[in-house]
Design a protein around this motif. Structure first.
Motif, mmCIF file in Angstrom:
data_model
loop_
_atom_site.group_PDB
_atom_site.id
_atom_site.type_symbol
_atom_site.label_atom_id
_atom_site.label_comp_id
_atom_site.label_asym_id
_atom_site.label_seq_id
_atom_site.Cartn_x
_atom_site.Cartn_y
_atom_site.Cartn_z
ATOM 1 N N THR A 1 30.781 14.886 3.320
ATOM 2 C CA THR A 1 31.022 16.221 2.738
ATOM 3 C C THR A 1 31.045 17.279 3.844
ATOM 4 O O THR A 1 31.943 18.124 3.884
ATOM 5 C CB THR A 1 29.909 16.560 1.722
ATOM 6 O OG1 THR A 1 29.716 15.452 0.878
ATOM 7 C CG2 THR A 1 30.261 17.761 0.899
ATOM 8 N N VAL A 2 30.046 17.196 4.744
ATOM 9 C CA VAL A 2 29.975 18.159 5.850
ATOM 10 C C VAL A 2 31.232 18.058 6.710
ATOM 11 O O VAL A 2 31.836 19.072 7.094
ATOM 12 C CB VAL A 2 28.700 17.905 6.707
ATOM 13 C CG1 VAL A 2 28.722 18.719 7.986
ATOM 14 C CG2 VAL A 2 27.458 18.211 5.903
ATOM 15 N N PHE B 1 34.225 19.622 4.838
ATOM 16 C CA PHE B 1 34.154 21.087 4.870
ATOM 17 C C PHE B 1 34.576 21.590 6.262
ATOM 18 O O PHE B 1 35.371 22.516 6.387
ATOM 19 C CB PHE B 1 32.731 21.567 4.562
ATOM 20 C CG PHE B 1 32.460 21.797 3.102
ATOM 21 C CD1 PHE B 1 33.207 22.722 2.379
ATOM 22 C CD2 PHE B 1 31.461 21.112 2.438
ATOM 23 C CE1 PHE B 1 32.953 22.947 1.027
ATOM 24 C CE2 PHE B 1 31.205 21.320 1.093
ATOM 25 C CZ PHE B 1 31.950 22.238 0.387
ATOM 26 N N SER B 2 34.023 20.940 7.311
ATOM 27 C CA SER B 2 34.322 21.382 8.675
ATOM 28 C C SER B 2 35.798 21.162 9.008
ATOM 29 O O SER B 2 36.428 22.022 9.631
ATOM 30 C CB SER B 2 33.454 20.638 9.689
ATOM 31 O OG SER B 2 32.122 20.705 9.308
ATOM 32 N N LEU C 1 38.345 21.093 6.982
ATOM 33 C CA LEU C 1 39.139 22.121 6.288
ATOM 34 C C LEU C 1 39.028 23.457 7.036
ATOM 35 O O LEU C 1 40.026 24.159 7.224
ATOM 36 C CB LEU C 1 38.644 22.293 4.855
ATOM 37 C CG LEU C 1 39.378 21.497 3.786
ATOM 38 C CD1 LEU C 1 38.589 21.495 2.494
ATOM 39 C CD2 LEU C 1 40.761 22.052 3.532
ATOM 40 N N GLY C 2 37.808 23.772 7.480
ATOM 41 C CA GLY C 2 37.597 25.003 8.255
ATOM 42 C C GLY C 2 38.439 25.016 9.509
ATOM 43 O O GLY C 2 39.065 26.030 9.846
ATOM 44 N N ILE C 3 38.493 23.867 10.209
ATOM 45 C CA ILE C 3 39.269 23.788 11.458
ATOM 46 C C ILE C 3 40.764 23.950 11.167
ATOM 47 O O ILE C 3 41.486 24.614 11.909
ATOM 48 C CB ILE C 3 38.945 22.477 12.210
ATOM 49 C CG1 ILE C 3 37.515 22.574 12.760
ATOM 50 C CG2 ILE C 3 39.925 22.216 13.346
ATOM 51 C CD1 ILE C 3 36.897 21.276 13.198
ATOM 52 N N PHE D 1 42.074 25.723 8.793
ATOM 53 C CA PHE D 1 42.289 27.161 8.560
ATOM 54 C C PHE D 1 42.291 27.917 9.893
ATOM 55 O O PHE D 1 43.068 28.853 10.084
ATOM 56 C CB PHE D 1 41.227 27.722 7.620
ATOM 57 C CG PHE D 1 41.544 27.509 6.169
ATOM 58 C CD1 PHE D 1 42.269 28.454 5.454
ATOM 59 C CD2 PHE D 1 41.147 26.363 5.509
ATOM 60 C CE1 PHE D 1 42.581 28.258 4.111
ATOM 61 C CE2 PHE D 1 41.451 26.151 4.173
ATOM 62 C CZ PHE D 1 42.167 27.102 3.471
#
Lengths: 317, 208
Positions: free
Chosen positions: B17-18, B21-22, B24-26, B28
């Motif tokens: 999960t972490v 999330f990370s 997807l953040g990268i 963006f």
């Protein structure tokens, strides 16, 4: 006449900006002294109280300026057959953002800095306060109050004197969707509340990375208290902005625009932190959650700067 | 041994999960830099087919990762209310219905279909939890337990509204419902005990 009153009010802020700048630089210096001098550290709370009161007093001047804008920027005295325009400009836009962020930070720091708090956390909070006081002294809201709105207001008065109906109507549309919308009174304050709480978490997160396990867990736990509250405000603020974005940017391509992207990125990193935090009681996951917390804060700073740096629908860049 | 295995499974699930999330953040972040580079070199690039291609590819990448994330979050509930077999079945059903709608009616309806399946199943779990049947951990209060369930359900609702119901009259009502679920879920997850105390105090006051 109305333009004169507006100009006078603005000029008063500009000419007295030094009354804000100098104390802010002094505060920056005092926070640094408190950070390095162990004997003076007991005064941190008093310094925070004074700083908060000083910013509250300054905030009253900002609000007063906004009230004057509300009173004078309208068509009350003009023989123009257009429905009247009133501006309700919230006091946390353009050059006031950083000020408002620090104002909220001092408020939360005051609640958190007690005698039971760890010495290193106090040093960290002092350093953060010094850096941000210095930044607000440099980028203060008084030297050039609301530069973009100022251009719009001058253009509005020019349009009135030249009976330029097109400009007046387009000003009215911008006022409706940009300044007067109720979202502006909810979306930014929620985000700045979260930013203030995240800023408060950064000293203990940073120390958590470099401390031995037992201390790291304490620092991580302190940070988590701030981040979980900030995360709720961040999520609420971002979600509330969505219906407004649909309405305000109808017909424009905004979903993948830079400011929106980096805001979602920041939220994703904080979400990663919140999930990583489930296992923070263990040695390396705890340290990793501190690292992700720091990375998330860097993302926050980048998000803030993007507004001024990268062009897009949600930027001044 | 079985407990250790389950604990390890839950640990890796959180790590995935972490990571999601990370990642997807990268994505963006990279898209922001690309967009910046393009706007510096080609100021009117948003009016060109390159921009449409950029939006299309990002939609595909982001949605695929979001779908995997939502399914992973689904399994994070395992230890409290979800049986792993039920989870696998609902995931397969959700993906199949999404695939079917994608072939028949396009991407938007596919998103609505698969997110609806997940959301409805969350609702079923929530009702099951509230009526007190088949609750696996008795230590926590019912409100605390429902926190992550409500929160994860909100993600399905928000993704459905943003990705699938574009310009549909139900988009905003669904979005607000998702927002309320999301905030309520967060409050219960992060401040569960305090919320429970408040509830208890409120009910004891109203009874007296």
């Amino acid at each position: 006449m109305n333009l004169k009153i507006y100009e006078l009010a603005r000029e008063m802020l500009v000419s007295n900006a030094f009354l804000f700048k100098i104390p802010m630089f002094i505060l920056c210096f005092l926070f640094l002294i408190v950070a390095v001098n162990k004997n003076l550290r007991k005064f941190l709370r008093y310094l925070l109280v004074f700083s908060f009161l000083f910013l509250t007093a300054s905030f009253i001047f900002i609000i007063r300026f906004h009230l004057i804008i509300h009173q004078v920027v309208n068509l009350d005295t003009q023989p123009i057959p257009i429905e009247n325009i009133y501006l309700y400009v919230p006091p946390w836009i353009e050059s006031e953002k950083l000020f408002f962020w620090l104002f909220l930070f001092f408020f939360f720091a005051l609640l958190k800095v007690t005698n039971t708090i760890d010495e290193n956390t106090k040093i960290g909070i002092s350093i953060v306060s010094a850096i941000f006081s210095g930044l607000v002294a440099i980028f203060d809201p008084f030297s050039n109050p609301l530069p973009l709105l100022d251009l719009e207001i001058r253009e509005f008065f020019r349009a009135i004197s030249h009976f330029d109906y097109y400009q007046i109507i387009s000003f009215k549309a911008r006022a409706t969707y940009l300044y007067n919308t109720p979202y502006m009174w909810i979306h930014p304050p929620m985000l700045f509340t979260s930013y203030a709480l995240f800023l408060l978490s950064i000293p203990s997160l940073t120390m958590g990375i470099f401390s031995e396990t037992k201390k790291m867990l304490e620092y991580e736990s302190f940070s988590y208290q701030q981040i979980k509250a900030g995360y709720i405000f961040l999520t609420a603020g971002m979600l509330i902005g969505y219906p407004w974005a649909i309405e305000a940017w109808k017909g424009e391509s905004w979903w993948w625009s830079p400011k929106i992207n980096v805001s979602i990125m920041m939220w994703l990193f904080y979400s990663a932190y919140i999930h990583m935090r489930i296992y923070s009681g263990r040695k390396w996951p705890g340290r990793l959650s501190c690292v992700i917390g720091v990375v998330s804060f860097v993302a926050l700073v980048f998000t803030y700067i993007t507004t001024y740096l990268i062009p897009g629908v949600h930027s001044y860049g | 041994m079985a407990n250790l295995k389950r604990e390890l499974f839950e640990f890796y699930l959180v790590m995935v999960t972490v990571l999601l999330f990370s990642s997807l953040g990268i994505i963006f972040l990279v898209s922001t830099f690309y967009s910046w580079y393009m706007s510096l070199n080609y100021p009117y690039w948003t009016n060109t087919p390159v921009y449409l291609e950029y939006v299309r590819s990002l939609n595909v990448i982001a949605f695929s990762l979001t779908l995997i994330l939502i399914i992973t979050l689904f399994f994070c509930l395992e230890k409290r209310v979800l049986r792993i077999r039920e989870g696998v079945l609902v995931t397969i059903f959700s993906l199949l219905s999404g695939f079917l709608f994608w072939i028949l009616n396009g991407v938007s309806q596919a998103i609505v279909a698969s997110m609806s399946v997940i959301f409805l199943f969350y609702l079923y779990l929530l009702i099951k939890l509230l009526v007190g049947k088949d609750i696996r951990s008795e230590k926590m209060h019912i409100l605390e337990k429902s926190g992550s369930l409500v929160l994860h359900a909100s993600y399905a609702l928000i993704v459905m509204s943003v990705g699938g119901l574009n310009e549909h009259p139900l988009q905003i009502p669904f979005f607000w419902a998702g927002t309320i679920f999301c905030l309520a879920g967060k409050m219960l997850s992060f401040y569960g005990r305090s919320t429970v105390k408040c509830f208890k105090r409120f009910f004891s006051l109203s009874q007296s």
